[in-house]
Design a protein around this motif. Sequence first.
Motif, PDB file in Angstrom:
ATOM      1  N   ARG A 117       0.633  -1.206   0.144  1.00  0.00           N
ATOM      2  CA  ARG A 117      -0.057  -0.028  -0.083  1.00  0.00           C
ATOM      3  C   ARG A 117       0.893   1.269   0.037  1.00  0.00           C
ATOM      4  O   ARG A 117       1.923   1.326   0.760  1.00  0.00           O
ATOM      5  CB  ARG A 117      -0.957   0.040   1.364  1.00  0.00           C
ATOM      6  N   SER A 118       0.348   2.376  -0.658  1.00  0.00           N
ATOM      7  CA  SER A 118       1.238   3.644  -0.729  1.00  0.00           C
ATOM      8  C   SER A 118       0.740   4.191   0.546  1.00  0.00           C
ATOM      9  O   SER A 118      -0.169   4.466   0.879  1.00  0.00           O
ATOM     10  CB  SER A 118       0.864   4.307  -2.158  1.00  0.00           C
ATOM     11  N   LYS A 119       1.796   4.705   1.220  1.00  0.00           N
ATOM     12  CA  LYS A 119       1.870   5.664   2.450  1.00  0.00           C
ATOM     13  C   LYS A 119       1.412   6.863   2.166  1.00  0.00           C
ATOM     14  O   LYS A 119       0.775   7.642   2.901  1.00  0.00           O
ATOM     15  CB  LYS A 119       2.953   5.312   3.371  1.00  0.00           C
ATOM     16  N   THR A 120       1.778   7.444   0.919  1.00  0.00           N
ATOM     17  CA  THR A 120       1.493   8.820   0.678  1.00  0.00           C
ATOM     18  C   THR A 120       0.372   9.174  -0.326  1.00  0.00           C
ATOM     19  O   THR A 120      -0.158  10.102  -0.652  1.00  0.00           O
ATOM     20  CB  THR A 120       2.714   9.246  -0.074  1.00  0.00           C
ATOM     21  N   GLY A 121      -0.402   7.935  -0.673  1.00  0.00           N
ATOM     22  CA  GLY A 121      -1.213   8.116  -1.904  1.00  0.00           C
ATOM     23  C   GLY A 121      -0.682   8.220  -3.140  1.00  0.00           C
ATOM     24  O   GLY A 121      -1.580   8.022  -4.049  1.00  0.00           O
ATOM     25  N   LYS A 122       0.322   8.379  -3.333  1.00  0.00           N
ATOM     26  CA  LYS A 122       0.847   8.707  -4.677  1.00  0.00           C
ATOM     27  C   LYS A 122       1.414   7.342  -5.083  1.00  0.00           C
ATOM     28  O   LYS A 122       1.889   6.244  -4.257  1.00  0.00           O
ATOM     29  CB  LYS A 122       2.428   9.426  -4.614  1.00  0.00           C
ATOM     30  N   LEU A 123       1.456   7.350  -6.555  1.00  0.00           N
ATOM     31  CA  LEU A 123       1.689   5.941  -7.250  1.00  0.00           C
ATOM     32  C   LEU A 123       3.171   5.426  -6.924  1.00  0.00           C
ATOM     33  O   LEU A 123       4.175   6.240  -7.496  1.00  0.00           O
ATOM     34  CB  LEU A 123       1.332   6.119  -8.767  1.00  0.00           C
ATOM     35  N   GLY A 124       3.492   4.147  -6.606  1.00  0.00           N
ATOM     36  CA  GLY A 124       4.826   3.838  -6.123  1.00  0.00           C
ATOM     37  C   GLY A 124       5.368   3.262  -7.475  1.00  0.00           C
ATOM     38  O   GLY A 124       4.774   2.938  -8.542  1.00  0.00           O
ATOM     39  N   LYS A 125       6.798   2.656  -7.451  1.00  0.00           N
ATOM     40  CA  LYS A 125       7.376   2.037  -8.580  1.00  0.00           C
ATOM     41  C   LYS A 125       6.638   0.511  -8.521  1.00  0.00           C
ATOM     42  O   LYS A 125       6.376  -0.215  -7.476  1.00  0.00           O
ATOM     43  CB  LYS A 125       8.768   1.799  -8.255  1.00  0.00           C
ATOM     44  N   GLY A 126       6.425  -0.030  -9.610  1.00  0.00           N
ATOM     45  CA  GLY A 126       5.950  -1.634  -9.706  1.00  0.00           C
ATOM     46  C   GLY A 126       6.772  -2.530  -9.882  1.00  0.00           C
ATOM     47  O   GLY A 126       7.978  -2.271  -9.902  1.00  0.00           O
ATOM     48  N   LEU A 127       6.621  -3.647  -9.198  1.00  0.00           N
ATOM     49  CA  LEU A 127       7.577  -4.826  -9.282  1.00  0.00           C
ATOM     50  C   LEU A 127       7.396  -5.477 -10.650  1.00  0.00           C
ATOM     51  O   LEU A 127       6.277  -5.363 -11.085  1.00  0.00           O
ATOM     52  CB  LEU A 127       7.215  -5.775  -8.073  1.00  0.00           C
ATOM     53  N   ALA A 128       8.285  -6.379 -10.599  1.00  0.00           N
ATOM     54  CA  ALA A 128       8.537  -7.117 -12.178  1.00  0.00           C
ATOM     55  C   ALA A 128       7.412  -8.077 -12.397  1.00  0.00           C
ATOM     56  O   ALA A 128       7.141  -8.459 -13.559  1.00  0.00           O
ATOM     57  CB  ALA A 128       9.880  -7.760 -12.071  1.00  0.00           C
ATOM     58  N   VAL A 141      -4.313  -7.122 -20.703  1.00  0.00           N
ATOM     59  CA  VAL A 141      -3.629  -6.333 -19.612  1.00  0.00           C
ATOM     60  C   VAL A 141      -4.580  -5.070 -19.214  1.00  0.00           C
ATOM     61  O   VAL A 141      -4.546  -4.060 -20.122  1.00  0.00           O
ATOM     62  CB  VAL A 141      -2.347  -6.029 -19.732  1.00  0.00           C
ATOM     63  N   VAL A 142      -5.409  -5.007 -18.256  1.00  0.00           N
ATOM     64  CA  VAL A 142      -6.234  -3.872 -17.965  1.00  0.00           C
ATOM     65  C   VAL A 142      -5.908  -3.003 -16.821  1.00  0.00           C
ATOM     66  O   VAL A 142      -5.687  -3.275 -15.756  1.00  0.00           O
ATOM     67  CB  VAL A 142      -7.926  -4.389 -17.761  1.00  0.00           C
ATOM     68  N   PRO A 143      -5.730  -1.659 -17.015  1.00  0.00           N
ATOM     69  CA  PRO A 143      -4.887  -0.830 -16.048  1.00  0.00           C
ATOM     70  C   PRO A 143      -6.345  -0.272 -15.467  1.00  0.00           C
ATOM     71  O   PRO A 143      -7.416  -0.323 -15.648  1.00  0.00           O
ATOM     72  CB  PRO A 143      -4.279   0.316 -16.650  1.00  0.00           C
ATOM     73  N   CYS A 144      -6.033  -0.230 -13.910  1.00  0.00           N
ATOM     74  CA  CYS A 144      -7.139   0.096 -13.152  1.00  0.00           C
ATOM     75  C   CYS A 144      -6.719   1.393 -12.211  1.00  0.00           C
ATOM     76  O   CYS A 144      -5.390   1.343 -11.767  1.00  0.00           O
ATOM     77  CB  CYS A 144      -7.707  -0.826 -12.072  1.00  0.00           C
ATOM     78  N   ALA A 145      -7.490   2.318 -12.091  1.00  0.00           N
ATOM     79  CA  ALA A 145      -7.033   3.428 -11.056  1.00  0.00           C
ATOM     80  C   ALA A 145      -8.421   3.715  -9.931  1.00  0.00           C
ATOM     81  O   ALA A 145      -9.326   3.726 -10.213  1.00  0.00           O
ATOM     82  CB  ALA A 145      -6.800   4.763 -11.755  1.00  0.00           C
ATOM     83  N   ILE A 146      -7.766   3.630  -8.693  1.00  0.00           N
ATOM     84  CA  ILE A 146      -8.695   4.029  -7.585  1.00  0.00           C
ATOM     85  C   ILE A 146      -8.407   5.206  -7.175  1.00  0.00           C
ATOM     86  O   ILE A 146      -7.317   5.875  -6.623  1.00  0.00           O
ATOM     87  CB  ILE A 146      -8.501   2.812  -6.472  1.00  0.00           C
ATOM     88  N   VAL A 147      -9.271   6.031  -6.995  1.00  0.00           N
ATOM     89  CA  VAL A 147      -9.325   7.787  -6.743  1.00  0.00           C
ATOM     90  C   VAL A 147     -10.177   8.063  -5.663  1.00  0.00           C
ATOM     91  O   VAL A 147     -11.448   7.670  -5.940  1.00  0.00           O
ATOM     92  CB  VAL A 147      -9.459   8.646  -8.149  1.00  0.00           C
ATOM     93  N   SER A 188      -0.758   5.349 -13.923  1.00  0.00           N
ATOM     94  CA  SER A 188      -0.592   6.955 -13.539  1.00  0.00           C
ATOM     95  C   SER A 188      -1.326   7.833 -14.496  1.00  0.00           C
ATOM     96  O   SER A 188      -1.887   8.851 -13.958  1.00  0.00           O
ATOM     97  CB  SER A 188       0.853   7.238 -13.665  1.00  0.00           C
ATOM     98  N   GLN A 189      -1.522   7.754 -15.596  1.00  0.00           N
ATOM     99  CA  GLN A 189      -2.228   8.553 -16.541  1.00  0.00           C
ATOM    100  C   GLN A 189      -3.705   8.435 -16.435  1.00  0.00           C
ATOM    101  O   GLN A 189      -4.477   9.632 -16.213  1.00  0.00           O
ATOM    102  CB  GLN A 189      -2.097   8.266 -18.088  1.00  0.00           C
ATOM    103  N   LEU A 190      -4.248   7.312 -15.916  1.00  0.00           N
ATOM    104  CA  LEU A 190      -5.627   7.093 -15.364  1.00  0.00           C
ATOM    105  C   LEU A 190      -6.011   7.968 -14.297  1.00  0.00           C
ATOM    106  O   LEU A 190      -6.972   8.463 -13.988  1.00  0.00           O
ATOM    107  CB  LEU A 190      -5.954   5.575 -15.359  1.00  0.00           C
ATOM    108  N   ILE A 191      -5.073   7.619 -13.334  1.00  0.00           N
ATOM    109  CA  ILE A 191      -5.200   8.438 -12.159  1.00  0.00           C
ATOM    110  C   ILE A 191      -5.106  10.151 -12.298  1.00  0.00           C
ATOM    111  O   ILE A 191      -6.114  10.868 -11.862  1.00  0.00           O
ATOM    112  CB  ILE A 191      -3.857   8.152 -10.957  1.00  0.00           C
ATOM    113  N   GLU A 192      -4.002  10.627 -13.099  1.00  0.00           N
ATOM    114  CA  GLU A 192      -4.009  11.988 -13.323  1.00  0.00           C
ATOM    115  C   GLU A 192      -5.443  12.577 -14.085  1.00  0.00           C
ATOM    116  O   GLU A 192      -5.793  13.836 -13.826  1.00  0.00           O
ATOM    117  CB  GLU A 192      -2.616  12.371 -14.143  1.00  0.00           C
TER     118      GLU A 192
END
Length: 195
Positions: A117-128, A141-147, A188-192
Amino acid sequence: MGTAFYSFARGLVATVFTPLYRVKVVGKENIPKEGGVLICSNHIHNFDPPIVGISCPRPIRFMAKEEIFRVPVFGKVIKNLNAFPVKRGMSDREALRTGLKVLKDGEVLGLFPEGTRSKTGKLGKGLAGAGFFALRTDAAVVPCAIVGEYKPFKQIKVFYGKPLKMDELRKNKVSAEETTDFIMNEISQLIEKNL
């Protein structure tokens, strides 16, 4: 797959969460109705898995950190919801094999590529891992953003983007890390776009 228990639990969670967090879902039609699907979402709160679970029209199998499965009662519940454990901080071959099988069997795999979980709410680096699954299967592959904020009666919005075009990446033998970066950039683009 324990579909009866999953449907019951999903209905119960939806009854509580939908009015409490005024859940709004956008882009559900971007999730293919059949075939393997890899849903990759940002991770801002412990309630993200149930929120994604109730907003997706198909049952999801989540990969979840191993520690959760050791929690009395709760561990048993998430196991019955078809989640499977992954050891953090190392390459967990068993979890990778299970994830590949889920996708190759035409099911939906839910991942939070940041791994925590992001502690800041900002998107972190993804794992491989996300890139690994995206490259090794033909899954959509479907990107999902929770805002939003998880505060009673404040709105939580879930956005599903269009399936990502992975053919070029697969053809050019791009690394799992770079593929994850590509997926994270789309999240990230979905979130922004929807802040």
